[in-house]
Design an enzyme around this catalytic site. Structure first.
Site, PDB file in Angstrom:
ATOM      1  N   ASP A  13     166.827  -3.141 -84.371  1.00  0.00           N
ATOM      2  CA  ASP A  13     166.768  -1.703 -84.102  1.00  0.00           C
ATOM      3  C   ASP A  13     165.539  -1.080 -84.761  1.00  0.00           C
ATOM      4  O   ASP A  13     165.040  -1.575 -85.766  1.00  0.00           O
ATOM      5  CB  ASP A  13     168.051  -1.033 -84.633  1.00  0.00           C
ATOM      6  N   GLY A  14     165.063   0.015 -84.166  1.00  0.00           N
ATOM      7  CA  GLY A  14     164.003   0.810 -84.791  1.00  0.00           C
ATOM      8  C   GLY A  14     162.634   0.697 -84.138  1.00  0.00           C
ATOM      9  O   GLY A  14     161.662   1.247 -84.655  1.00  0.00           O
ATOM     10  N   ASN A  15     162.556   0.033 -82.996  1.00  0.00           N
ATOM     11  CA  ASN A  15     161.249  -0.096 -82.322  1.00  0.00           C
ATOM     12  C   ASN A  15     160.673   1.264 -81.936  1.00  0.00           C
ATOM     13  O   ASN A  15     159.476   1.519 -82.096  1.00  0.00           O
ATOM     14  CB  ASN A  15     161.391  -0.924 -81.029  1.00  0.00           C
ATOM     15  N   GLU A  60     174.527  -0.075 -72.673  1.00  0.00           N
ATOM     16  CA  GLU A  60     174.283   1.370 -72.847  1.00  0.00           C
ATOM     17  C   GLU A  60     172.789   1.711 -72.742  1.00  0.00           C
ATOM     18  O   GLU A  60     172.435   2.862 -72.471  1.00  0.00           O
ATOM     19  CB  GLU A  60     174.828   1.830 -74.204  1.00  0.00           C
ATOM     20  N   ASN A  61     171.929   0.733 -72.952  1.00  0.00           N
ATOM     21  CA  ASN A  61     170.484   1.013 -72.922  1.00  0.00           C
ATOM     22  C   ASN A  61     169.963   1.380 -71.526  1.00  0.00           C
ATOM     23  O   ASN A  61     168.860   1.915 -71.391  1.00  0.00           O
ATOM     24  CB  ASN A  61     169.669  -0.162 -73.489  1.00  0.00           C
ATOM     25  N   ARG A  64     168.612   4.950 -70.926  1.00  0.00           N
ATOM     26  CA  ARG A  64     167.288   5.420 -71.373  1.00  0.00           C
ATOM     27  C   ARG A  64     166.423   5.781 -70.164  1.00  0.00           C
ATOM     28  O   ARG A  64     166.802   5.519 -69.024  1.00  0.00           O
ATOM     29  CB  ARG A  64     166.628   4.334 -72.221  1.00  0.00           C
TER      30      ARG A  64
END
Ligand code: IPE
Ligand code: IPE
Ligand code: MG
Length: 236
Positions: A13-15, A60-61, A64
């Site tokens: 996570d965190g890109n 869920e992505n 986006r």
């Protein structure tokens, strides 16, 4: 019990936040993240870890922006076409977990690519790398339950056969041991629908480092923390 985990799973996570901080597009964060994947795989091989799971794209992505989603799909295409020879050279077995059924939103060429990689690496005997793509834990459990119910309807199974062991064989992770250690980068302390069934007794490790900055030092800290833990599995 070994102090080196047999199976380490990463919630990468965190890109996006990493990119934003540098004034870059989110996709450049994902690109840097893909480079980190290559390094982390090598580091895990060197440390004698046998299974590594990488959460690359959740069900869920899809929510986006279409730009980010199609950029991520392109990155998957590029990553695997660039890495395939290296994967074979290093004797890596690749597995994919996540929905790859006809109803899934994954583009057909990607579904085919993943099936091809799994097939061509199935006899490799080195580390197993599991990529979670179009994956979510609840979705996996529901698909598994549907498959079991279909087998009951078709008289291939009795409802009374149902137990934890039988059910595990309907999950995408069939033949993959449960993760011993789950590492989530970038500060959030949540599971985000990852390996809900398989994480029943996993040790959890959260670090502040965003995935694109994740180094061997961060991995070592996680492994040191793991080695100090007392896993009891409910036994007093
Ligand atoms: C993780 O980074 C990669 C994917 C979920 C595909 P994010 O894209 O979630 O980055 P943040 O959390 O927005 O910073
Ligand atoms: C989890 O990260 C999914 C992946 C790492 C692929 P997210 O960034 O999607 O999770 P939330 O939205 O913070 O819970
Ligand atoms: Mg995120």
């Amino acid at each position: 019990m070994s102090s080196i985990p047999n199976h380490v799973a990463f919630i990468m996570d965190g890109n996006g936040r990493w990119a934003k901080k540098q004034g870059l597009q989110r996709l450049l964060g994902h690109k840097k993240g893909a480079d980190v994947v290559k390094s982390v795989i090598q580091q895990c091989m060197d440390k004698g870890i046998n299974y590594v799971t990488l959460f690359a794209f959740s069900v869920e992505n899809w929510k986006r922006s279409s730009e980010e989603v199609s950029g991520l799909m392109d990155l998957l295409r590029k990553y695997f076409s660039a890495e395939f020879s290296n994967i074979m050279e290093k004797n890596i077995r690749v597995r994919f977990i996540g929905d790859r059924t006809g109803q899934s939103k994954l583009p057909n060429d990607i579904t085919d690519m993943l099936a091809g990689i799994e097939e061509r690496t199935k006899d490799n005997t080195g580390i197993t790398i599991v990529f979670a793509i179009n994956y979510s834990g609840r979705d996996e459990i529901v698909r598994a339950a549907q498959m079991f119910a279909e087998d009951v309807d078709a008289s291939r199974r009795y409802a009374s056969d149902f137990d934890e062991e039988v059910f595990s064989d309907y999950l995408d992770t069939i033949h993959i041991p449960d993760p011993d250690l789950v590492i989530r980068t970038s500060g959030e302390q949540r599971i985000s629908n990852f390996m809900l069934w398989q994480m029943a007794y996993s040790e959890l490790y959260f670090c502040e480092t965003p995935w694109p900055d994740f180094t061997e030092e961060d991995l070592d800290k996680a492994l040191e923390s793991y080695a100090e833990r007392d896993r009891r599995f409910g036994v007093a």
